[in-house]
Write an enzyme that holds these catalytic residues in place. Structure first.
Site, PDB file in Angstrom:
ATOM      1  N   CYS A 102      -1.311   5.714   9.167  1.00  0.00           N
ATOM      2  CA  CYS A 102      -1.678   4.437   8.549  1.00  0.00           C
ATOM      3  C   CYS A 102      -2.804   4.713   7.565  1.00  0.00           C
ATOM      4  O   CYS A 102      -2.763   5.723   6.871  1.00  0.00           O
ATOM      5  CB  CYS A 102      -2.080   3.423   9.624  1.00  0.00           C
ATOM      6  SG  CYS A 102      -3.453   3.996  10.662  1.00  0.00           S
ATOM      7  N   ARG A 122       0.843  -1.200   0.000  1.00  0.00           N
ATOM      8  CA  ARG A 122       0.000   0.000   0.000  1.00  0.00           C
ATOM      9  C   ARG A 122       0.882   1.254   0.000  1.00  0.00           C
ATOM     10  O   ARG A 122       0.577   2.226  -0.689  1.00  0.00           O
ATOM     11  CB  ARG A 122      -0.938   0.004   1.211  1.00  0.00           C
ATOM     12  CG  ARG A 122      -2.019  -1.059   1.151  1.00  0.00           C
ATOM     13  CD  ARG A 122      -2.969  -0.956   2.344  1.00  0.00           C
ATOM     14  NE  ARG A 122      -3.813   0.229   2.288  1.00  0.00           N
ATOM     15  CZ  ARG A 122      -4.612   0.620   3.268  1.00  0.00           C
ATOM     16  NH1 ARG A 122      -4.655  -0.062   4.406  1.00  0.00           N
ATOM     17  NH2 ARG A 122      -5.361   1.702   3.138  1.00  0.00           N
TER      18      ARG A 122
END
Length: 281
Positions: free
Chosen positions: A236, A172
């Site tokens: 995050c 990611r």
């Protein structure tokens, strides 16, 4: 005080004269785990709903923004939380949700909060069923500090002047996949540091020395813990797994701030720059 507590230590504390307040914040992406709480929870534990009580409504500020602090304080008091009484939080064992509640309580001024290392998965004692009794009202009133919280601008600045860690999976960060948010990639200057690498196979945190070595290799300076200031930030996807990395840093004795909005807030603004690939820049 250590930021985590083992199951055996917690069992001993619960049998003592001043047992801690225990909060069950089990959560899954699909929604609340209150039904799992009813089926079995740690003795005297009170259920706290991550998305109803610990985070706010999803929107421009991200998928798990800050909650209304008056509401958060009321929920904590109803759970029996007071400044002078220790608090232990736990979840299924992944401890991402527990870490977010740990961070919220720490950021809003509670002096003694720990996470059950390994969560309920490593608890070997008896469990209670049902809703549990109503604890005596606590007296905790949230009083946020200015050092442990990052917004988008301060996170971007820290990526240039200090160290901003990206706690998501490496793919990611590199922008190879993005299963949740509309844009793939990372904040320019941030360093990839998946929080899954902070724990052992059974979900417990690695030793303080192992974690310190890991973060040193990622760029944490030797003066970070001694300074007592947040020269390090973490983000995050939505500020939940990032809190887990802040907790891992705390286990290593390293202070860090959390960018609560995280990638879900950052990527929602087309004016903010996006980097891809393994290079932080």
């Amino acid at each position: 005080m250590n930021a985590i507590i083992s199951a055996s230590e917690l069992a001993s504390d619960l049998a003592g004269e001043r047992p801690p307040v225990v909060l069950d914040v089990r959560w899954q992406h699909e929604g609340s785990m209150r039904s799992a709480y009813r089926e079995g929870h740690l003795p005297s534990a009170v259920f706290v709903d991550l998305e109803a009580d610990v985070t706010g409504e999803a929107g421009a500020a991200g998928r798990h923004p800050l909650p209304d602090l008056d509401h958060f304080g009321a929920v904590m008091r109803a759970a029996g939380v007071s400044p002078e009484r220790d608090v232990v939080v736990y979840d299924t064992g992944q401890n991402w949700a527990a870490a977010r509640l740990w961070w919220m309580l720490r950021w809003t001024g509670h002096p003694s909060v720990r996470v059950l290392d390994g969560g309920i998965a490593l608890w070997t004692g008896a469990l209670e069923e049902g809703e549990g009794g109503a604890p005596a009202e606590g007296s905790f009133v949230p009083a946020p500090n200015s050092t442990d919280f990052l917004d988008a601008d301060s996170a971007a600045a820290l990526a240039r002047s200090g160290l901003l860690l990206d706690a998501r999976a490496g793919e990611r960060y590199r922008g190879e996949v993005e299963p949740i948010d509309s844009v793939a990639g990372h904040i320019p200057g941030a360093v990839s540091a998946p929080t899954t690498e902070n724990v052992t196979a059974d979900g417990r945190f690695k030793s303080p020395a192992e974690l310190a070595d890991r973060f040193k290799a990622l760029g944490v300076s030797s003066t970070a813990s001694a300074s007592g200031t947040s020269e390090i930030g973490v983000y995050c996807g939505s500020g939940v797994s990032g809190a887990h990395e802040v907790l891992a840093l705390a286990v290593a004795g390293i202070p860090a701030a959390l960018y609560v909005g995280s990638w879900s807030e950052w990527s929602a603004d087309p004016e903010r720059p996006v980097a891809t690939g393994a290079d932080p820049q």
